[in-house]
Scaffold this motif. Structure first.
Motif, PDB file in Angstrom:
ATOM      1  N   ASN A  73     -26.408  -3.187   4.841  1.00 22.74           N
ATOM      2  CA  ASN A  73     -27.719  -3.786   4.578  1.00 22.74           C
ATOM      3  C   ASN A  73     -28.865  -2.946   5.126  1.00 22.74           C
ATOM      4  O   ASN A  73     -29.980  -3.000   4.614  1.00 22.74           O
ATOM      5  CB  ASN A  73     -27.782  -5.200   5.185  1.00 22.74           C
ATOM      6  N   ASN A  78     -23.902 -14.037   8.067  1.00 15.24           N
ATOM      7  CA  ASN A  78     -25.299 -13.952   7.621  1.00 15.24           C
ATOM      8  C   ASN A  78     -26.228 -13.420   8.709  1.00 15.24           C
ATOM      9  O   ASN A  78     -27.121 -12.612   8.430  1.00 15.24           O
ATOM     10  CB  ASN A  78     -25.775 -15.333   7.152  1.00 15.24           C
ATOM     11  N   GLU A  84     -29.060  -7.997   0.963  1.00 12.61           N
ATOM     12  CA  GLU A  84     -29.275  -9.309   1.582  1.00 12.61           C
ATOM     13  C   GLU A  84     -29.376 -10.409   0.536  1.00 12.61           C
ATOM     14  O   GLU A  84     -28.813 -11.498   0.706  1.00 12.61           O
ATOM     15  CB  GLU A  84     -30.538  -9.267   2.439  1.00 12.61           C
ATOM     16  N   LYS A  85     -30.080 -10.134  -0.560  1.00 12.13           N
ATOM     17  CA  LYS A  85     -30.207 -11.131  -1.630  1.00 12.13           C
ATOM     18  C   LYS A  85     -28.881 -11.324  -2.357  1.00 12.13           C
ATOM     19  O   LYS A  85     -28.489 -12.450  -2.686  1.00 12.13           O
ATOM     20  CB  LYS A  85     -31.283 -10.694  -2.622  1.00 12.13           C
ATOM     21  N   ILE A  86     -28.205 -10.205  -2.597  1.00 11.52           N
ATOM     22  CA  ILE A  86     -26.919 -10.274  -3.297  1.00 11.52           C
ATOM     23  C   ILE A  86     -25.896 -11.037  -2.462  1.00 11.52           C
ATOM     24  O   ILE A  86     -25.122 -11.847  -2.978  1.00 11.52           O
ATOM     25  CB  ILE A  86     -26.404  -8.853  -3.621  1.00 11.52           C
ATOM     26  N   ASP A  88     -31.489  -4.472  -0.577  1.00 11.41           N
ATOM     27  CA  ASP A  88     -31.285  -5.479  -1.617  1.00 11.41           C
ATOM     28  C   ASP A  88     -29.991  -6.259  -1.414  1.00 11.41           C
ATOM     29  O   ASP A  88     -29.806  -7.329  -2.009  1.00 11.41           O
ATOM     30  CB  ASP A  88     -31.245  -4.824  -3.006  1.00 11.41           C
ATOM     31  N   GLN A 124     -26.305 -13.388  -0.331  1.00  9.69           N
ATOM     32  CA  GLN A 124     -26.515 -14.831  -0.330  1.00  9.69           C
ATOM     33  C   GLN A 124     -25.743 -15.491  -1.474  1.00  9.69           C
ATOM     34  O   GLN A 124     -25.147 -16.563  -1.314  1.00  9.69           O
ATOM     35  CB  GLN A 124     -28.006 -15.143  -0.446  1.00  9.69           C
TER      36      GLN A 124
END
Length: 258
Positions: free
Chosen positions: A165, A82, A172-174, A170, A176
């Motif tokens: 990334n 992350n 980053e949201k996926i 986008d 997670q």
């Protein structure tokens, strides 16, 4: 025989990056490093309440130790992946320096989180003592057998996540959601014995499954099972090489993407 001048420079640069990450992470916190131990311990308590008490999985021998050992390793792995998702964005100024090896940013993240992780191992040994589980002679080797493939997997995923990334924000949201799904598909709090036998061959395709089992050979159920590495190492090495390849392919575009 000493390190070459180029290698020594890279080691020094990683040291500077790690020191900077430590300062930024703990600069405004009261408990500082204690959070690295406290978070997985608290999460283990939550999992124990939900799965060990409410869902009655506490019948698994030393289930709380099973949770704590798995949580420490998973937190290390997920933190490396992350944190590398935004490591290029956080170090935009360095990307404009053509002499700087951008790969060091990914490795610095691994060593920063790895330092936190290694300092928590005595805590884990203390939890073992509370449950009367004695370390065996294979413990140091089991730790290495678990951490080497974990390093390849987490750094490989870090390379891939960092590179993609910066092009597709986008992600980053996926990602997670992907990491949450990966957690539930790994034996962090779900004992292997609870996985239906017909699904077990597919479940074990997850490299974190074998890594966690190797890790627990050291801290939960002492034993020695090097055969777990047969399929694990090639998979982790493939992820590492693929992630590194993608990173190097996208690297020329890093500066213009800032």
């Amino acid at each position: 025989m000493g390190l070459s001048r180029e290698m020594q420079l890279k080691v020094d640069q990683i040291g500077v990056l790690v020191a900077k990450d430590f300062k930024l992470k703990y600069d405004s916190t009261c408990l500082g490093f204690v959070w690295s131990m406290l978070i997985p311990l608290l999460m283990s308590a939550v999992y124990y309440l939900v799965f060990g008490v409410m869902m009655r999985w506490g019948a698994v021998e030393n289930y709380l130790l099973y949770l704590v050992s798995g949580n420490f390793l998973w937190n290390f792995f997920s933190a490396v992946v992350n944190q590398n998702g935004t490591v290029l964005l956080r170090n935009a100024a360095l990307l404009k320096k053509t002499s700087f090896d951008r790969r060091l940013l990914v490795w610095a993240t691994f060593f920063t989180e790895g330092t936190h992780f290694l300092l928590t191992i005595p805590v884990l040994v203390g939890v073992m003592a509370c449950f009367g589980v004695r370390p065996d002679a294979w413990m140091p080797l089991n730790v290495v057998l678990a951490l080497v493939p974990m390093m390849l997997l987490s750094v490989g995923m870090g390379y891939l996540y960092a590179a993609v990334n910066i092009v597709f924000r986008d992600l980053e949201k996926i990602f997670q959601i992907v990491m949450m799904m990966w957690l539930y598909c790994s034996p962090v709090f779900i004992p292997i014995s609870r996985v239906p036998e017909r699904f077990l061959p597919y479940y074990e395709l997850n490299p974190m499954c074998s890594i966690l089992m190797l890790w627990r050979d050291a801290f939960w159920s002492p034993g020695f099972h090097p055969e777990r590495l047969i399929a694990l190492l090639p998979t982790c090495l493939a992820v590492f090489l693929f992630g590194r390849l993608v990173f190097l392919r996208v690297e020329p575009r890093f500066a213009e993407m800032m």
